[in-house]
Design a protein around this motif. Sequence first.
Motif, PDB file in Angstrom:
ATOM      1  N   GLN A 186       0.853  -1.191   0.000  1.00 29.45           N
ATOM      2  CA  GLN A 186       0.000   0.000   0.000  1.00 29.45           C
ATOM      3  C   GLN A 186       0.890   1.242   0.000  1.00 29.45           C
ATOM      4  OE1 GLN A 186      -2.046  -0.877   3.666  1.00 29.45           O
ATOM      5  NE2 GLN A 186      -3.747  -1.925   2.631  1.00 29.45           N
ATOM      6  N   PRO A 187       1.709   1.410  -1.064  1.00 34.01           N
ATOM      7  CA  PRO A 187       2.704   2.501  -1.062  1.00 34.01           C
ATOM      8  C   PRO A 187       2.040   3.879  -1.150  1.00 34.01           C
ATOM      9  CG  PRO A 187       2.620   1.435  -3.206  1.00 34.01           C
ATOM     10  CD  PRO A 187       1.740   0.619  -2.304  1.00 34.01           C
ATOM     11  N   LEU A 188       2.604   4.811  -0.381  1.00 33.81           N
ATOM     12  CA  LEU A 188       2.112   6.186  -0.370  1.00 33.81           C
ATOM     13  C   LEU A 188       3.292   7.142  -0.322  1.00 33.81           C
ATOM     14  CD1 LEU A 188      -0.818   5.985   2.227  1.00 33.81           C
ATOM     15  CD2 LEU A 188      -1.042   6.265  -0.246  1.00 33.81           C
ATOM     16  N   ASP A 189       3.258   8.137  -1.163  1.00 32.68           N
ATOM     17  CA  ASP A 189       4.248   9.212  -1.105  1.00 32.68           C
ATOM     18  C   ASP A 189       3.661  10.306  -0.211  1.00 32.68           C
ATOM     19  OD1 ASP A 189       6.134  11.126  -1.394  1.00 32.68           O
ATOM     20  OD2 ASP A 189       5.947  11.321  -3.589  1.00 32.68           O
ATOM     21  N   LEU A 190       4.122  10.350   1.022  1.00 32.59           N
ATOM     22  CA  LEU A 190       3.527  11.264   1.997  1.00 32.59           C
ATOM     23  C   LEU A 190       3.913  12.717   1.768  1.00 32.59           C
ATOM     24  CD1 LEU A 190       3.872   9.120   5.238  1.00 32.59           C
ATOM     25  CD2 LEU A 190       1.905   9.362   3.724  1.00 32.59           C
ATOM     26  N   SER A 191       4.801  12.951   0.805  1.00 33.05           N
ATOM     27  CA  SER A 191       5.115  14.340   0.466  1.00 33.05           C
ATOM     28  C   SER A 191       3.984  14.970  -0.337  1.00 33.05           C
ATOM     29  CB  SER A 191       6.432  14.411  -0.325  1.00 33.05           C
ATOM     30  OG  SER A 191       6.307  13.707  -1.556  1.00 33.05           O
ATOM     31  N   ILE A 192       3.100  14.149  -0.886  1.00 35.43           N
ATOM     32  CA  ILE A 192       1.928  14.641  -1.615  1.00 35.43           C
ATOM     33  C   ILE A 192       0.774  14.763  -0.625  1.00 35.43           C
ATOM     34  CG2 ILE A 192       0.299  14.158  -3.506  1.00 35.43           C
ATOM     35  CD1 ILE A 192       2.533  12.479  -4.802  1.00 35.43           C
ATOM     36  N   PRO A 193       0.230  15.955  -0.421  1.00 32.52           N
ATOM     37  CA  PRO A 193      -0.811  16.153   0.601  1.00 32.52           C
ATOM     38  C   PRO A 193      -2.028  15.252   0.429  1.00 32.52           C
ATOM     39  CG  PRO A 193       0.028  18.267  -0.155  1.00 32.52           C
ATOM     40  CD  PRO A 193       0.628  17.221  -1.069  1.00 32.52           C
ATOM     41  N   GLU A 194      -2.469  15.012  -0.829  1.00 30.38           N
ATOM     42  CA  GLU A 194      -3.666  14.208  -1.059  1.00 30.38           C
ATOM     43  C   GLU A 194      -3.511  12.771  -0.572  1.00 30.38           C
ATOM     44  OE1 GLU A 194      -3.902  17.755  -3.453  1.00 30.38           O
ATOM     45  OE2 GLU A 194      -2.340  16.242  -3.200  1.00 30.38           O
ATOM     46  N   ASN A 195      -2.272  12.286  -0.531  1.00 23.83           N
ATOM     47  CA  ASN A 195      -2.053  10.897  -0.095  1.00 23.83           C
ATOM     48  C   ASN A 195      -2.351  10.696   1.398  1.00 23.83           C
ATOM     49  OD1 ASN A 195      -1.424   9.950  -2.578  1.00 23.83           O
ATOM     50  ND2 ASN A 195       0.803  10.045  -2.300  1.00 23.83           N
ATOM     51  N   LYS A 196      -2.390  11.825   2.117  1.00 19.12           N
ATOM     52  CA  LYS A 196      -2.694  11.697   3.547  1.00 19.12           C
ATOM     53  C   LYS A 196      -4.123  11.211   3.775  1.00 19.12           C
ATOM     54  CE  LYS A 196       0.683  15.099   5.094  1.00 19.12           C
ATOM     55  NZ  LYS A 196       0.919  16.388   5.795  1.00 19.12           N
TER      56      LYS A 196
END
Length: 516
Positions: free
Chosen positions: A109-119
């Motif tokens: 379930q990879p997430l790039d947390l630098s992108i606000p929408e991924n939060k």
Amino acid sequence: METADLYVRVSTDEQADKGYSQRNQEEVLVRYCNNHGITVNRVIYEDFSAKTFYRPEWSRLLGQLKEKGNKSNLVLFTKWDRFSRNAGDAYMMINTLRKLGVEPQAIEQPLDLSIPENKMMLAFYLAAPEVENDRRALNIFHGMRRGLKEGRWLWMAPFGYRNARDSFKRPIIEIEEEEAAHVKWIFENLAAANYSSEQVLLHARRRGAKLPKNKFWRIVRNPFYCGKLYVPEFNGEKGHFVKAQHQALISEDLFYRVQDALQLKKRKRRTEIVSPEEIPLRGFLKCPKCSRNLTASASKGRNQYYHYYHCTSKCGVRFKAKDVNTSFRKFLSKYKPKKGMIDLFEMIFNQAFLSENKIDLSEKRKLKTAIEKLEQKISKTRDLYIDEKLDIEDYRVVKRRCEEEIERLEAKGTKIESIITQDIPEKVKKALGMAERLDLFFDTADLGIKRKIIGSIFPENIVFDGKQHRTARVNEFFRAIYKINSMIACKKISPKSKNSTLDRVVDPLGLEPRLF
């Protein structure tokens, strides 16, 4: 090149022992690192719940990440529910790791947390396991509450029982005979109120019961042992008791008699069960100086122990146990009825028993008549049902009530029969024979019997002044024997002095008040 710590977590020891989840997680994580050129620093295996971060292996990993020489900049796990099942705690831990320069990441379930929408996706991934946990916990709670209302015990079996399975493999509890015998003995002795609860516990341990004090008190206060379970208050529903499915060890009557005995504020002094053989009078003696109770102890000599009765205050009273015991033996010999007294008391006891026996026989006849009437009622009801004048349900209700009443009356009749068939005259003769030679019986009795004899004769503590024993009050039975002997032994002699103020003329009978 990136360096990662691989975090492999399962929820239970069973999953950890079987290994299917741990092995699968480790294999997937190692393959991911090989495909992406990530160096594996260490693999952490955890078999603990993810409800909080107070986990042994995670705490150790966090400590290593805080060290200066830390080489890892990633913490990898398969899914976010392996990381945490509590959204609030997870956000705080993510911030802690990022301050240390370490990025947590779920490879499936990879997430790039630098992108606000991924939060938003992170919130979903973290909240979903928490919701699943809460729903599962709520379902389990309601299921267990339903089982409790049905009278089923759903936890580890308490003392006196053991966990088992029925023919359908459903969990049940069965009686553990050895422990159950201790439970019954404890309740019976507490209900008799002859001994303090501390002494009952002490003697139960000597009988082989492995009971700490807090467990003992949980047993004697728990209605579980009389076949009742308590359903606690919940969501507006009041707490109440239900009948349990397991077999009770004691009756409800015995349980509530024990509760009444334990709640008494003023308890009479009870005989201690346990005391060394050399000091049978411990707990029964009073200090002649300060009136405190004397205790007893042993002093070690060169070759043996020497026992003493002594006061706990500063008065310094101290007596050799051997001298006190010998003096008490002589003191006890005074309570020895003269010839003829035993026959008199035996006659009185037997007359009283015969009188009571007549009442029991009459009661037995009444019970027999009542049972016959109930059996006739069942027979008449059956005839009405056969003639189709009575509904099947009404017939069953009448029959069940009559059978229950018959069972109750038969139990009462069995109790009366057991009383009638006892050889009371022979037991009375034996008991009075012991009273006739009480000092000899005291010498040959074991310690427990000796202490019962002392406690039954003397309701108050005895005073030993260094030479002899004395007491302010004696049991009425023994006082009667001694008074009768004294009155027989002495002669009534009127006063010879002419100046005596004692009246020697009996007042004449007549109307009240008498006038002079």
